[in-house]
Design a protein around this motif. Structure first.
Motif, PDB file in Angstrom:
ATOM      1  N   ALA A  48      39.543  51.228  35.535  1.00 17.95           N
ATOM      2  CA  ALA A  48      40.410  51.474  36.691  1.00 17.95           C
ATOM      3  C   ALA A  48      40.206  50.421  37.780  1.00 17.95           C
ATOM      4  O   ALA A  48      41.167  49.973  38.412  1.00 17.95           O
ATOM      5  N   VAL A  49      38.973  50.017  37.978  1.00 14.08           N
ATOM      6  CA  VAL A  49      38.685  48.991  38.985  1.00 14.08           C
ATOM      7  C   VAL A  49      39.248  47.643  38.544  1.00 14.08           C
ATOM      8  O   VAL A  49      39.803  46.892  39.357  1.00 14.08           O
ATOM      9  N   LEU A  50      39.132  47.339  37.275  1.00 12.83           N
ATOM     10  CA  LEU A  50      39.687  46.080  36.767  1.00 12.83           C
ATOM     11  C   LEU A  50      41.206  46.043  36.909  1.00 12.83           C
ATOM     12  O   LEU A  50      41.778  45.010  37.279  1.00 12.83           O
ATOM     13  N   VAL A  51      41.851  47.154  36.656  1.00 15.19           N
ATOM     14  CA  VAL A  51      43.310  47.221  36.823  1.00 15.19           C
ATOM     15  C   VAL A  51      43.678  47.144  38.305  1.00 15.19           C
ATOM     16  O   VAL A  51      44.626  46.444  38.683  1.00 15.19           O
ATOM     17  N   ALA A  52      42.900  47.843  39.147  1.00 11.73           N
ATOM     18  CA  ALA A  52      43.172  47.826  40.589  1.00 11.73           C
ATOM     19  C   ALA A  52      43.011  46.429  41.181  1.00 11.73           C
ATOM     20  O   ALA A  52      43.692  46.072  42.142  1.00 11.73           O
ATOM     21  N   GLY A  53      42.126  45.630  40.629  1.00  8.56           N
ATOM     22  CA  GLY A  53      41.968  44.255  41.099  1.00  8.56           C
ATOM     23  C   GLY A  53      42.858  43.277  40.368  1.00  8.56           C
ATOM     24  O   GLY A  53      43.310  42.276  40.930  1.00  8.56           O
ATOM     25  N   GLY A  54      43.125  43.541  39.098  1.00  6.32           N
ATOM     26  CA  GLY A  54      43.909  42.611  38.287  1.00  6.32           C
ATOM     27  C   GLY A  54      45.389  42.616  38.577  1.00  6.32           C
ATOM     28  O   GLY A  54      46.035  41.564  38.579  1.00  6.32           O
ATOM     29  N   ALA A  55      45.946  43.781  38.828  1.00  9.59           N
ATOM     30  CA  ALA A  55      47.388  43.872  39.079  1.00  9.59           C
ATOM     31  C   ALA A  55      47.805  43.085  40.335  1.00  9.59           C
ATOM     32  O   ALA A  55      48.728  42.263  40.267  1.00  9.59           O
ATOM     33  N   PRO A  56      47.133  43.280  41.471  1.00  5.45           N
ATOM     34  CA  PRO A  56      47.507  42.469  42.637  1.00  5.45           C
ATOM     35  C   PRO A  56      47.218  40.977  42.432  1.00  5.45           C
ATOM     36  O   PRO A  56      47.949  40.126  42.944  1.00  5.45           O
ATOM     37  N   ALA A  57      46.186  40.656  41.659  1.00  7.77           N
ATOM     38  CA  ALA A  57      45.869  39.256  41.400  1.00  7.77           C
ATOM     39  C   ALA A  57      46.998  38.587  40.612  1.00  7.77           C
ATOM     40  O   ALA A  57      47.368  37.439  40.894  1.00  7.77           O
ATOM     41  N   VAL A  58      47.561  39.295  39.645  1.00  4.17           N
ATOM     42  CA  VAL A  58      48.685  38.755  38.871  1.00  4.17           C
ATOM     43  C   VAL A  58      49.904  38.558  39.769  1.00  4.17           C
ATOM     44  O   VAL A  58      50.592  37.528  39.685  1.00  4.17           O
ATOM     45  N   VAL A  59      50.160  39.520  40.635  1.00  5.36           N
ATOM     46  CA  VAL A  59      51.297  39.411  41.560  1.00  5.36           C
ATOM     47  C   VAL A  59      51.117  38.210  42.490  1.00  5.36           C
ATOM     48  O   VAL A  59      52.050  37.431  42.700  1.00  5.36           O
ATOM     49  N   VAL A  60      49.917  38.036  43.026  1.00  2.99           N
ATOM     50  CA  VAL A  60      49.637  36.896  43.909  1.00  2.99           C
ATOM     51  C   VAL A  60      49.812  35.583  43.148  1.00  2.99           C
ATOM     52  O   VAL A  60      50.388  34.625  43.672  1.00  2.99           O
ATOM     53  N   PHE A  61      49.347  35.532  41.909  1.00  2.00           N
ATOM     54  CA  PHE A  61      49.484  34.326  41.092  1.00  2.00           C
ATOM     55  C   PHE A  61      50.955  33.951  40.915  1.00  2.00           C
ATOM     56  O   PHE A  61      51.351  32.815  41.162  1.00  2.00           O
ATOM     57  N   VAL A  62      51.768  34.908  40.513  1.00  2.00           N
ATOM     58  CA  VAL A  62      53.188  34.634  40.267  1.00  2.00           C
ATOM     59  C   VAL A  62      53.895  34.241  41.558  1.00  2.00           C
ATOM     60  O   VAL A  62      54.674  33.271  41.578  1.00  2.00           O
ATOM     61  N   LEU A  63      53.629  34.960  42.633  1.00  2.00           N
ATOM     62  CA  LEU A  63      54.275  34.637  43.905  1.00  2.00           C
ATOM     63  C   LEU A  63      53.906  33.239  44.393  1.00  2.00           C
ATOM     64  O   LEU A  63      54.752  32.517  44.929  1.00  2.00           O
ATOM     65  N   ARG A  64      52.645  32.846  44.206  1.00  2.00           N
ATOM     66  CA  ARG A  64      52.223  31.517  44.651  1.00  2.00           C
ATOM     67  C   ARG A  64      52.904  30.420  43.836  1.00  2.00           C
ATOM     68  O   ARG A  64      53.372  29.422  44.397  1.00  2.00           O
ATOM     69  N   VAL A  65      52.971  30.588  42.534  1.00  2.00           N
ATOM     70  CA  VAL A  65      53.631  29.582  41.696  1.00  2.00           C
ATOM     71  C   VAL A  65      55.106  29.465  42.075  1.00  2.00           C
ATOM     72  O   VAL A  65      55.625  28.359  42.246  1.00  2.00           O
ATOM     73  N   VAL A  66      55.772  30.588  42.244  1.00  2.00           N
ATOM     74  CA  VAL A  66      57.187  30.564  42.617  1.00  2.00           C
ATOM     75  C   VAL A  66      57.369  29.915  43.991  1.00  2.00           C
ATOM     76  O   VAL A  66      58.261  29.090  44.186  1.00  2.00           O
TER      77      VAL A  66
END
Length: 90
Positions: A48-66
Motif C-alpha cells: 500500500a505504501v509503494l502504491v501510495a508513493g508510486g502512483a503520484p510519482a508516475v503522474v509527476v513523471f508524465v506531467l514533467r515530460v509533457v
C-alpha cells in the motif's frame, strides 16, 4: 513536414533526454517524500505504501515530460524573433 537538419535532430534528442532525466529526478523525489515518513516509522514498506508513493510519482513523471516537450520550439533560429513576423530578420 520538411526534412530536419542535423542540428535540429540533435536539439530534439537533447530536449528529450533532458525531459526524461528531469522527470525521473522529480518522480524519485516525489516517491521519497511520500514514502519516507512510513519508512522512518516502520522498517519495512508494504504494498500500500509503494502504491501510495508510486502512483503520484508516475503522474509527476508524465506531467514533467509533457510540460518540457510541449514547450519545445525547435533549434535556435527556427522561430521568428518577433511575433507576427515571417523570418528572424524581418
Amino acid at each position: 513536414m520538411g526534412t530536419r537538419t542535423r542540428a535540429q535532430r540533435d536539439a530534439m534528442t537533447i530536449e528529450i533526454g533532458y525531459a526524461l532525466l528531469s522527470a525521473a529526478v522529480l518522480a524519485g523525489a516525489t516517491f521519497a517524500a511520500i514514502t519516507a515518513p512510513w519508512l522512518l516509522a516502520s522498517p519495512g514498506l508494504d504494498r500500500a505504501v509503494l502504491v501510495a508513493g508510486g502512483a503520484p510519482a508516475v503522474v509527476v513523471f508524465v506531467l514533467r515530460v509533457v510540460h518540457v516537450l510541449w514547450g519545445y520550439r525547435g533549434a535556435p533560429g527556427t522561430e521568428p524573433s518577433q511575433p507576427g513576423r515571417t523570418s528572424p530578420d524581418a
